[in-house]
Scaffold this motif. Structure first.
Motif, PDB file in Angstrom:
ATOM      1  N   GLU A  15       0.825  -1.209   0.000  1.00  0.00           N
ATOM      2  CA  GLU A  15       0.000   0.000   0.000  1.00  0.00           C
ATOM      3  C   GLU A  15       0.861   1.261   0.000  1.00  0.00           C
ATOM      4  O   GLU A  15       0.573   2.219  -0.720  1.00  0.00           O
ATOM      5  CB  GLU A  15      -0.941   0.029   1.217  1.00  0.00           C
ATOM      6  N   SER A  22       1.783   7.037  -6.619  1.00  0.00           N
ATOM      7  CA  SER A  22       0.580   7.652  -7.180  1.00  0.00           C
ATOM      8  C   SER A  22       0.695   9.166  -7.300  1.00  0.00           C
ATOM      9  O   SER A  22      -0.198   9.809  -7.844  1.00  0.00           O
ATOM     10  CB  SER A  22      -0.642   7.298  -6.322  1.00  0.00           C
TER      11      SER A  22
ATOM     12  N   GLU B  15      -1.491   7.031 -12.383  1.00  0.00           N
ATOM     13  CA  GLU B  15      -1.496   7.616 -11.043  1.00  0.00           C
ATOM     14  C   GLU B  15      -2.803   7.341 -10.300  1.00  0.00           C
ATOM     15  O   GLU B  15      -2.797   7.009  -9.123  1.00  0.00           O
ATOM     16  CB  GLU B  15      -1.257   9.130 -11.102  1.00  0.00           C
ATOM     17  N   LEU B  18      -2.959   3.672  -9.243  1.00  0.00           N
ATOM     18  CA  LEU B  18      -2.074   3.399  -8.107  1.00  0.00           C
ATOM     19  C   LEU B  18      -2.660   3.993  -6.830  1.00  0.00           C
ATOM     20  O   LEU B  18      -2.618   3.369  -5.770  1.00  0.00           O
ATOM     21  CB  LEU B  18      -0.683   3.983  -8.372  1.00  0.00           C
ATOM     22  N   TYR B  19      -3.196   5.186  -6.963  1.00  0.00           N
ATOM     23  CA  TYR B  19      -3.786   5.816  -5.776  1.00  0.00           C
ATOM     24  C   TYR B  19      -4.955   4.990  -5.254  1.00  0.00           C
ATOM     25  O   TYR B  19      -5.056   4.736  -4.046  1.00  0.00           O
ATOM     26  CB  TYR B  19      -4.250   7.238  -6.080  1.00  0.00           C
ATOM     27  N   SER B  22      -3.915   2.029  -3.348  1.00  0.00           N
ATOM     28  CA  SER B  22      -3.092   2.248  -2.157  1.00  0.00           C
ATOM     29  C   SER B  22      -3.911   2.279  -0.869  1.00  0.00           C
ATOM     30  O   SER B  22      -3.348   2.352   0.214  1.00  0.00           O
ATOM     31  CB  SER B  22      -2.291   3.544  -2.295  1.00  0.00           C
TER      32      SER B  22
END
Lengths: 100, 100
Positions: A15, A22, B15, B18-19, B22
């Motif tokens: 994570e 990100s 991005e 990935l965010y 996360s």
DNA sequence: GCTATTGTTCGAATATTATCGAACTATAAA
DNA sequence: TTTATAGTTCGATAATATTCGAACAATAGC
């Protein structure tokens, strides 16, 4: 001599890595390090304030993506490729392969 | 009939993906969808309020990770595996392969 | 139509993060 | 020792996210 915290492989969290990647600034840092092998903070600042860059490098360092070592007055950064590949095989490659 | 926004492949941003991944709640949603193929929102709430889950599903949907379709009063969710593989080859596999 | 079920949307509180100037630290070099 | 260079740390501000209750919307079934 400043000391930096670099988590051992076993402490690298998926994570945290995904979160670090990100951010556009950090992602572009990682891409440049992947291309150029290593670089100082200043070399990658793109005109941003030093304190902002320091923050981003810290995030990358503390989640296990980047290793920083002292080199005179500057700090040299490099990707922890082997460690990342060991923790999450294929992840970094997939991220770096993505366009841009 | 409710309409959901699902970005086309060309609009899926690394991005954002990935965010979205996360976050521990969202990552666990993605893992379950990967295992079970598809699921309703309620099936994955783990005791959390509906409004919280709805938020997380929206994040996953709007970044292109999940596709939601109506099924009576419930909403069925599934991973956009092919689309993600097409946009970022190997990324989802690397994330899903990671422990936990 | 009425009711139950599923999930969305709204709004507010809280928490987390990013940004950046200013002060500070550490090293190198004159 | 003085000066310059390279980053870090601190502190404040602004922007974003998370969380969750309450109200709402859509469908199914009676």
């Amino acid at each position: 001599m400043r000391q930096f915290r670099h988590p051992p492989i076993s402490d690298i969290q998926l994570e945290s890595v995904l979160y670090a990647l990100s951010d556009p600034v950090r992602l572009s840092i990682v891409r440049q390090l992947a291309r150029e092998g290593e670089a100082t903070c200043a070399a990658l600042d793109g005109g941003r304030p030093k304190s902002s860059m320091s923050h981003h490098f810290r995030v990358l360092r503390e989640c296990g993506i980047v290793k920083t070592r002292n080199d005179g007055t500057s700090h040299m950064n490099e990707l922890r490729r082997a460690d990342l590949d060991s923790a999450f095989p294929g992840l970094l490659a997939a991220v770096l392969a993505a366009p841009n």
